[in-house]
Structure formats: C-alpha cells, structure tokens
Design a protein around this motif. Structure first.
Motif, mmCIF file in Angstrom:
data_model
loop_
_atom_site.group_PDB
_atom_site.id
_atom_site.type_symbol
_atom_site.label_atom_id
_atom_site.label_comp_id
_atom_site.label_asym_id
_atom_site.label_seq_id
_atom_site.Cartn_x
_atom_site.Cartn_y
_atom_site.Cartn_z
ATOM 1 N N TRP A 161 -0.074 -1.982 -12.727
ATOM 2 C CA TRP A 161 -0.821 -2.225 -11.145
ATOM 3 C C TRP A 161 -1.690 -3.245 -11.413
ATOM 4 O O TRP A 161 -2.375 -3.810 -10.733
ATOM 5 N N TYR A 162 -1.782 -4.077 -12.574
ATOM 6 C CA TYR A 162 -2.580 -5.138 -12.767
ATOM 7 C C TYR A 162 -2.019 -6.349 -13.169
ATOM 8 O O TYR A 162 -2.579 -7.410 -13.519
ATOM 9 N N THR A 163 -0.634 -6.420 -12.953
ATOM 10 C CA THR A 163 0.175 -7.795 -12.997
ATOM 11 C C THR A 163 0.686 -8.164 -11.770
ATOM 12 O O THR A 163 1.336 -7.208 -11.146
ATOM 13 N N GLY A 164 0.699 -9.379 -11.580
ATOM 14 C CA GLY A 164 1.547 -9.862 -10.355
ATOM 15 C C GLY A 164 2.194 -11.233 -10.897
ATOM 16 O O GLY A 164 2.176 -11.605 -12.095
ATOM 17 N N PHE A 165 2.164 -11.889 -9.847
ATOM 18 C CA PHE A 165 3.003 -13.502 -10.240
ATOM 19 C C PHE A 165 2.670 -14.519 -9.093
ATOM 20 O O PHE A 165 2.619 -14.005 -7.843
ATOM 21 N N ARG A 166 2.756 -15.601 -9.509
ATOM 22 C CA ARG A 166 2.649 -16.859 -8.669
ATOM 23 C C ARG A 166 3.929 -17.638 -8.580
ATOM 24 O O ARG A 166 4.330 -17.936 -9.764
ATOM 25 N N LEU A 167 4.408 -18.243 -7.695
ATOM 26 C CA LEU A 167 5.503 -18.918 -7.610
ATOM 27 C C LEU A 167 5.245 -20.443 -8.013
ATOM 28 O O LEU A 167 4.516 -20.955 -7.647
ATOM 29 N N ALA A 168 6.128 -21.154 -8.544
ATOM 30 C CA ALA A 168 6.345 -22.652 -8.728
ATOM 31 C C ALA A 168 7.770 -22.991 -8.458
ATOM 32 O O ALA A 168 8.465 -22.228 -8.204
#
Length: 262
Positions: free
Chosen positions: A252-259
């Motif tokens: 629950w502490y990891t996410g992501f950002r798109l490129a």
C-alpha cells in the motif's frame, strides 16, 4: 512550467531534453541531520546524464484512472483521487498497454518478454534518469523545494505529516515543471531493474558498458519515498527497490507515474 497535454484522461507534462547531475554529492552539514541528509552508497558514483525529451504524468496514477482501465481497485486506502497502490510491475505493464490501446497508441510492452520498446508512442514507466531529471526540475538541492525537512513538508507527504496513509494527489507544492507528489505519498516504480550484481546496486561509472547478468529477483527500482518514509528516503536522488514477485496485496506504499516519448 511544462506544456501539458491530456491523453486518455491523463495529464502529461512535456519535459525538454537536457543534462543533469544524477546522484547525491554527500557533504556533512550540522544544520541537516542524517534523517534528512543521509549517505547511501547506491547513489554513487555521481555523474552527468543526458536525457532526451519525453512526457511524464503530472501526478501518480490515481485509483479512478487505474480502475477505469483495469476494472478493479486493489488499493489499501480507498479514494478516487488517491494514488493507485497494491500494484507491481506486471500489473503496471498491463495497465500501460491497455491505456495505450484505448488512446489509439502503440503499446510499449511485449506481453511475452515484458520488455519495453522505447520507440513506441504508448504509455510506459519512466526510467530512473527520466524520473530524477523530472523531479529535480533544474534543482540540485535535496528536495526540489529546498534542503530542509520544512522544505519537504511543503512538497510531499512523508512519515511526520501523512497521518499514516496516502493522500489525494496534487495537494502539495509542485516543482518548477508543474509536477506534484514526486516526494513522498507513494514510492514510484521506474522501468529500470535493480542491479544485484553490483555492490548495493550502485550506479555504473560514467561511460562504462552495461553489465551482463541475470536479474536475481526481477527487482524494479522505485523512487520518491512514501507516506511512511523518513525525509532522507524522499530526496530527489534516493533509490529504493521492490521485488516483483512479492505479494502486492501488502504494497500500500507503492504506486507509479506514467511516461511516454515526446
């Protein structure tokens, strides 16, 4: 501020090509405690890196965006404007390809090999170099907002101000290129694998050839720190890693950002 284009509901900021100093030149400073100005071996050796133009999400992918494409919301802390969590590289690659197809773009990931084709125009994860370059936005300080914990407090959610959970995106100070949540809130996956064949996963010296090795645990680099991280973990240069085979229900502490390519 960067030029922003909304693609399939995702606001993508255009980042111009440039060169920056990647890593952390550690200098002890009595005014900056170790919990802010730490020395980590994997941030060495510091070197200049050239980054081509690309586009990157203004914010981490939200639960609303993830659920619309994937049909599920696995996040521990629920809320449409909260970062999507409890995801790993396998799920993220699938999301990127589905989102690319929905936007009429070429998917970047090979479904069999899971390799990324950077020549395609679809969505993908940023590389480590792209992430740090975008985070710094021309700065050389510990955080894009300055060097102190008070500066971090203005820019992101971390251990001392998060209340033990994620927060809606874009609530803190953006950097000079209009990007939010680069410090704290959730760790963000990068395309790069952690290199276990090098001590502490250190960077290669400038100009060195790429190593030949087999990834032991398929460990992906994560950046930016999270809601439960101490200040030093949220710095622009700090590197972390995540084993792709771990139980993502506990992440629950990891996410992501798109490129994507420019």
């Amino acid at each position: 501020m960067s030029k922003v284009e909304t693609i399939q509901g995702v606001r993508m900021a255009g980042i111009k090509a440039g060169t920056f100093v990647m890593g952390h030149i550690y200098k002890p400073d009595p005014s900056l405690p170790d919990r802010v100005n730490a020395f980590y071996p994997d941030e060495q050796p510091v070197r200049k890196v050239r980054v081509n133009a690309f586009r990157i999400g203004e914010v981490p992918v939200t639960q609303a965006q993830y659920g619309k494409i994937m049909g599920v919301n696995p996040s521990r802390f629920q809320g449409e404007d909260l970062p999507a969590t409890n995801t790993g590289p396998f799920e993220i690659r699938k999301f990127c390809n589905l989102l690319s197809a929905a936007a009429g773009l070429e998917p970047c990931y090979d479904e069999k090999t899971e390799k990324c084709d950077f020549s395609k125009n679809g969505f993908r994860l940023p590389t480590e170099a792209e992430w740090e370059y975008a985070c710094r936005a021309g700065t050389s300080t510990l955080f894009y907002s300055g060097n102190t914990e008070a500066d971090l407090d203005r820019a992101g959610w971390y251990l001392d101000n998060s209340g033990g959970r994620t927060h809606p995106v874009a609530q803190k100070k953006a950097n000079a290129w209009g990007l939010f949540d680069m410090h704290g809130n959730v760790f963000e996956f990068c395309e790069d694998n952690w290199n276990p064949s090098l001590s502490f996963g250190r960077y290669l010296p400038e100009g060195a050839p790429a190593p030949v090795y087999t990834y032991y645990h398929d460990m992906n680099v994560t950046r930016g720190g999270s809601w439960f991280s101490e200040p030093a973990v949220c710095r622009s240069a700090t590197r972390s890693c995540f084993c792709s085979w771990r139980n993502i229900d506990n992440c629950w502490y990891t996410g992501f950002r798109l490129a994507m390519k420019a």
